[in-house]
Write an enzyme that holds these catalytic residues in place. Structure first.
Site, short mmCIF file in Angstrom:
data_model
loop_
_atom_site.label_atom_id
_atom_site.label_comp_id
_atom_site.label_asym_id
_atom_site.label_seq_id
_atom_site.Cartn_x
_atom_site.Cartn_y
_atom_site.Cartn_z
N ASP A 13 -2.97 4.56 -0.94
CA ASP A 13 -3.89 5.36 -0.03
C ASP A 13 -3.84 6.81 -0.03
OD1 ASP A 13 -5.65 6.15 2.26
OD2 ASP A 13 -4.74 4.79 3.70
N GLU A 49 -7.46 3.88 -1.74
CA GLU A 49 -8.26 4.03 -0.45
C GLU A 49 -8.51 5.55 -0.09
OE1 GLU A 49 -6.23 1.78 2.39
OE2 GLU A 49 -7.00 2.98 4.11
N GLU A 81 -3.98 -5.49 6.81
CA GLU A 81 -2.59 -4.73 6.89
C GLU A 81 -2.25 -4.53 8.15
OE1 GLU A 81 -3.78 -0.70 5.09
OE2 GLU A 81 -4.79 -0.24 7.06
N LYS A 105 0.71 -1.18 0.05
CA LYS A 105 0.01 -0.04 0.05
C LYS A 105 0.94 1.19 0.19
CE LYS A 105 -3.01 1.83 3.51
NZ LYS A 105 -4.13 1.74 4.26
C1 MUC Z 1 -4.78 4.45 7.00
O1 MUC Z 1 -5.01 5.63 6.54
O2 MUC Z 1 -5.04 3.39 6.30
C2 MUC Z 1 -2.64 2.26 7.40
C3 MUC Z 1 -1.48 1.66 7.14
C4 MUC Z 1 -0.76 2.86 7.34
O3 MUC Z 1 0.48 2.89 6.80
O4 MUC Z 1 -1.36 4.00 7.52
C5 MUC Z 1 -2.48 3.57 7.93
C6 MUC Z 1 -3.61 4.51 7.90
MG MG Z 2 -6.50 4.50 4.97
#
Ligand code: MUC
Ligand code: MG
Length: 382
Positions: free
Chosen positions: A196, A222, A325, A165
């Site tokens: 994300d 995301e 995750e 991610k």
């Molecule tokens: C999020 O926004 O999902 C999840 C993995 C990461 O590195 O930050 C989070 C928060």
């Molecule tokens: Mg997120």
């Protein structure tokens, strides 16, 4: 009848292994609010409430989580029946509005205590485990494409992660798409690449962004736009093949129903903390399943404690189609558990003990305690 005797909190600040660059903040350490509930029969339950980047991610901060628990939740629950977790959840909802992460921290400790008293894992209280291990993603967020590529290739080589991610949204859309494309080219078919945005894009940015991302072979995006722009997210979900995942917009079952009924996501990132606890997260899961959406076990980058609590729920879910995750402990220079959670073969193992299945290393908790009064030992001495 076993009663809730005492609810204590401790805030720990644990440095991260590298800077973690998100669209809204750069993390160099993670702060967790740990909860210990002492019950009248001498049993103990532990929980965790954690957010990301102070107040930059959501409306709760570590300090507000601690204050909500100590000032409002603890006095309301003191003396109540330890085993009646549903009653405690309802009481918390009555005496405290919102503050879902604070409620989750306490609720996890209640489930942990109940599981330990019954001699069974929390997963059993949610109908039983169907997975002993689950695929686990890693977040690439060093702030540099070269470092991210080296990190991804090493993760594949060592068989620790092959789902990545990428945290983007800080730079221009064009630069971000080029960064994602470079990483996808480097990992090829050996890795799944997702991104994300943490709400950073406007609808217009997102139209360009989603087009570029899907052309680059990115599989999922995301929370591309701000959580209040549900209509914009609905449009993006409808218009592009790339999967759109809801995160910040998903604060409990009511939001899950709103997003599902407006078709404003293809996938739910289900987070125990953001949902308001393990039970509320199970309700988010149920709504996602009923709507035919994909499911993903999200994280607030918790320590091993919150990670174990999440695993207890997600290991009971038939199909987490986008995996998990739940890598939080790996981002910390040192976890605070007596026995670390195990990661191997691209998966995380579900801890097998009673309750949430883990115990704290009290020396490490004391070492990272924000309010420690004792002189600090070195980490090696701990
Ligand atoms: C999020 O926004 O999902 C999840 C993995 C990461 O590195 O930050 C989070 C928060
Ligand atoms: Mg997120």
């Amino acid at each position: 009848m076993t009663k809730i005797d005492q609810i204590e909190t401790v805030v720990v600040d644990v440095p991260t292994i590298r800077g973690h660059v998100l669209s809204m903040a750069t993390m160099r350490s993670q702060t967790a609010v740990l909860v210990r509930i002492r019950f009248s029969d001498g049993s103990l339950g532990i929980g965790e409430g954690t957010t990301i980047g102070g107040l930059t991610y959501c409306v709760e901060s570590p300090e507000s989580i601690q204050s909500a628990i100590e000032t409002y939740i603890a006095p309301a629950l003191k003396g109540k029946a330890a085993d009646d977790v549903n009653t405690a959840i309802q009481l918390m909802d009555k005496v405290v509005r919102g503050n879902r992460i604070a409620k989750a921290a306490v609720e996890i400790a209640l489930w942990d205590g109940l599981g330990k008293r019954l001699g069974m894992p929390v997963s059993q209280l949610f109908g039983g485990q169907v997975h002993v291990r689950m695929p686990v993603a890693w977040t690439l967020a060093s702030g540099s494409s070269e470092t991210d590529i080296a990190e991804a290739l090493e993760m594949i080589e060592t068989r620790r992660h092959n789902i990545f991610k990428l945290k983007i949204g800080k730079r221009s859309v064009r630069d971000d798409v080029a960064h994602v494309a470079a990483i996808k080219r480097a990992v090829g078919d050996a890795g799944s690449v997702r991104v994300d945005i943490n709400q950073a894009w406007s609808l217009h940015d997102a139209r360009w962004g989603l087009k570029g991302l899907q052309d680059a072979g990115c599989e999922l995006v995301e929370q591309p736009v701000q959580s209040r722009y549900v209509e914009a997210q609905r449009e993006l979900t409808a218009k592009y093949e790339i999967a759109v995942m809801a995160d910040e917009v998903l604060n409990g079952p009511e939001d899950a129903l709103a997003i599902a009924s407006r078709a404003a996501a293809d996938v739910f990132a289900v987070k125990v903390a953001q949902s308001g606890g393990i039970k509320r997260a199970s309700e988010v899961v149920a709504i996602g399943q009923a709507a035919g959406l994909g499911l993903y076990a999200g994280t607030m980058l918790e320590t091993g404690l919150g990670t174990a609590a999440a695993l207890q729920l997600f290991c009971t879910v038939e199909k987490m189609s986008w995996g998990t995750e739940l890598f939080g402990p790996l981002l910390l220079i040192e976890d605070i558990l007596a026995e670390p959670i195990k990661y191997n073969d691209f998966c995380v193992e579900v801890p097998s003990g009673t309750g949430i299945g883990v115990a704290l290393d009290e020396d490490k908790v004391a070492y990272f305690d924000r309010d420690r009064s004792a002189p600090r030992k070195t980490l090696e001495e701990v």
